[in-house]
Every structure is written in C-alpha cells, then in structure tokens.
Design a protein around this motif. Structure first.
Motif, short mmCIF file in Angstrom:
data_model
loop_
_atom_site.label_atom_id
_atom_site.label_comp_id
_atom_site.label_asym_id
_atom_site.label_seq_id
_atom_site.Cartn_x
_atom_site.Cartn_y
_atom_site.Cartn_z
N PRO A 52 7.26 4.96 51.76
CA PRO A 52 6.98 4.75 50.33
C PRO A 52 8.11 4.04 49.59
O PRO A 52 7.86 3.25 48.67
CB PRO A 52 6.81 6.18 49.79
CG PRO A 52 6.39 6.98 50.96
CD PRO A 52 7.04 6.35 52.16
N TYR A 134 2.93 5.53 43.15
CA TYR A 134 3.50 4.88 44.33
C TYR A 134 3.08 5.59 45.62
O TYR A 134 2.84 4.95 46.64
CB TYR A 134 5.03 4.81 44.24
CG TYR A 134 5.50 3.67 43.36
CD1 TYR A 134 5.36 2.35 43.79
CD2 TYR A 134 6.04 3.90 42.11
CE1 TYR A 134 5.77 1.30 42.99
CE2 TYR A 134 6.45 2.86 41.31
CZ TYR A 134 6.31 1.55 41.74
OH TYR A 134 6.70 0.51 40.95
N ARG A 135 2.97 6.92 45.55
CA ARG A 135 2.47 7.67 46.71
C ARG A 135 1.03 7.27 47.04
O ARG A 135 0.66 7.08 48.19
CB ARG A 135 2.55 9.17 46.42
CG ARG A 135 3.37 9.95 47.38
CD ARG A 135 3.31 11.46 47.19
NE ARG A 135 2.92 11.95 45.87
CZ ARG A 135 3.78 12.23 44.88
NH1 ARG A 135 5.06 12.08 45.06
NH2 ARG A 135 3.34 12.69 43.73
N TYR A 138 1.01 3.82 48.61
CA TYR A 138 1.45 3.92 50.01
C TYR A 138 0.32 4.43 50.90
O TYR A 138 0.02 3.84 51.93
CB TYR A 138 2.66 4.84 50.08
CG TYR A 138 3.07 5.21 51.48
CD1 TYR A 138 3.75 4.32 52.29
CD2 TYR A 138 2.77 6.46 52.01
CE1 TYR A 138 4.12 4.64 53.58
CE2 TYR A 138 3.13 6.80 53.29
CZ TYR A 138 3.82 5.89 54.08
OH TYR A 138 4.17 6.22 55.35
N THR A 139 -0.32 5.52 50.52
CA THR A 139 -1.40 6.08 51.35
C THR A 139 -2.59 5.14 51.41
O THR A 139 -3.26 5.05 52.44
CB THR A 139 -1.85 7.47 50.86
OG1 THR A 139 -2.22 7.38 49.49
CG2 THR A 139 -0.76 8.49 51.05
#
Length: 191
Positions: A52, A134-135, A138-139
């Motif tokens: 991340p 942002y998480r 990323y995922t």
C-alpha cells in the motif's frame, strides 16, 4: 462421439468415461507460451513488491466533503468524507502496462473516463478516511490481477503419487483382462 473419430480404437474396445475426459483434456490443453510465462514471472515479481505504501500519493487527487449519516454536529462542521481519484491514463504510470490492462478491465471502482474513484466516510477523522481510501485502492488493484500460483512441492508429490497409483491400477486391470481372455481360449495358462 467425437473422441472415436479422433483416435482409432481397436475392435472390441470401449471407452470409459474417465478415458474420454482424459483424452479430451490433454488433447485440448496447451501450456503457456514462453512470453506468457515471462509475463507471469513479471507479474509475480511486481505483486511481491507492491504494498500500500508503494502507491505514489502525488498521483492521487483527494477531495474532502462533509459526510452524511449519523454523527451529530460533527457531520455538519468537518469535511471528513474523502473521495480519492486516480486517473489511470495519465497518472497510472506506477502500474506496469500488462497489469494496467487488467485493472482497466476488472476494477469495480473504474469510471468511463478510466479513473478509479473511491470514497470513504466510515470514520469521523479525515486522516483515517484517507488511509481507508488508499487501502481500498490497493485491494482493488490486487483483486484485478490474476496470476496462476506456483505449484508447491507437496502438490507435486501428491500428483506424482496419484499418477503412479493410476498407472498401477491400469496395469492391474490389463492383467485381469488378459487373464479373462486366456481363460476363454481353453485354459492355457502361463508356465
């Protein structure tokens, strides 16, 4: 059946369903080409390095607004809701082209303008909502990338064991069939 036309069979021979499936599978199976194997290796390497924190913050545009829902006066005073926008055509240069194609096809956050738009208002704090965005980004990128896994040693051993058992079973069946045929000929056995 289509398999009988592909492979000539001896007279008196009947195909078992298992044999038909095996022949159909292996005749249709083509392994990955050298280029595909190289691309798979590159994807694995990039995914191993992708964390991340590796998403450049300067490439993403953040917009803050007031959140909706319960929260009392805090909702009316603080711009805690975060909307993250990442334009993949201009600012998605940190993603390699072979992975960017998959992200453009499969991302659930993608818009018609090739942007990824993610929102978060789950927390009362703006900083936590930024990290949540942002998480999610990323995922989302990780979920879009399909890389076949490497075969583990345990799996390889299990496959070898199953193949060996299959060969032994086939040989036993052949011996039983041979014994039947020998007994039909008048009882001449092996001496």
């Amino acid at each position: 059946m289509f398999l009988t036309r592909l492979i000539p069979r001896p007279t008196g021979f009947t195909w078992s369903t298992e044999a038909k499936v095996r022949v159909a599978f292996w005749s249709a199976y083509k392994g990955p080409s050298r280029e595909e194997e190289e691309q798979i290796k590159q994807k694995r390497k990039w995914l191993a390095e992708f964390i991340p924190e590796s998403i450049p913050r300067k490439n993403c545009d953040l917009v803050f607004s007031r959140a909706s829902g319960p929260g009392g006066q805090n909702v009316n005073k603080v711009n805690s809701k975060v909307t993250l926008r990442l334009n993949l055509s201009t600012k998605g240069d940190f993603i390699p082209p072979y992975i960017l194609e998959e992200v453009l096809k499969k991302s659930k956050y993608r818009t018609k303008n090739d942007e990824i738009v993610i929102q978060s208002d789950s927390s009362r704090k703006q900083a936590e909502n930024i990290e949540d965005c942002y998480r999610k980004l990323y995922t989302s990128i990780r979920e879009c990338i399909q890389v076949p896994g490497e075969t583990s040693e345990d799996t390889k051993k299990r496959i070898e064991k199953l193949e060996k058992a299959g060969k032994e079973k086939r040989l036993r069946e052949k011996k039983v069939d041979s014994a039947k045929k020998t007994s039909r000929k008048g009882g001449r056995g092996e001496y």
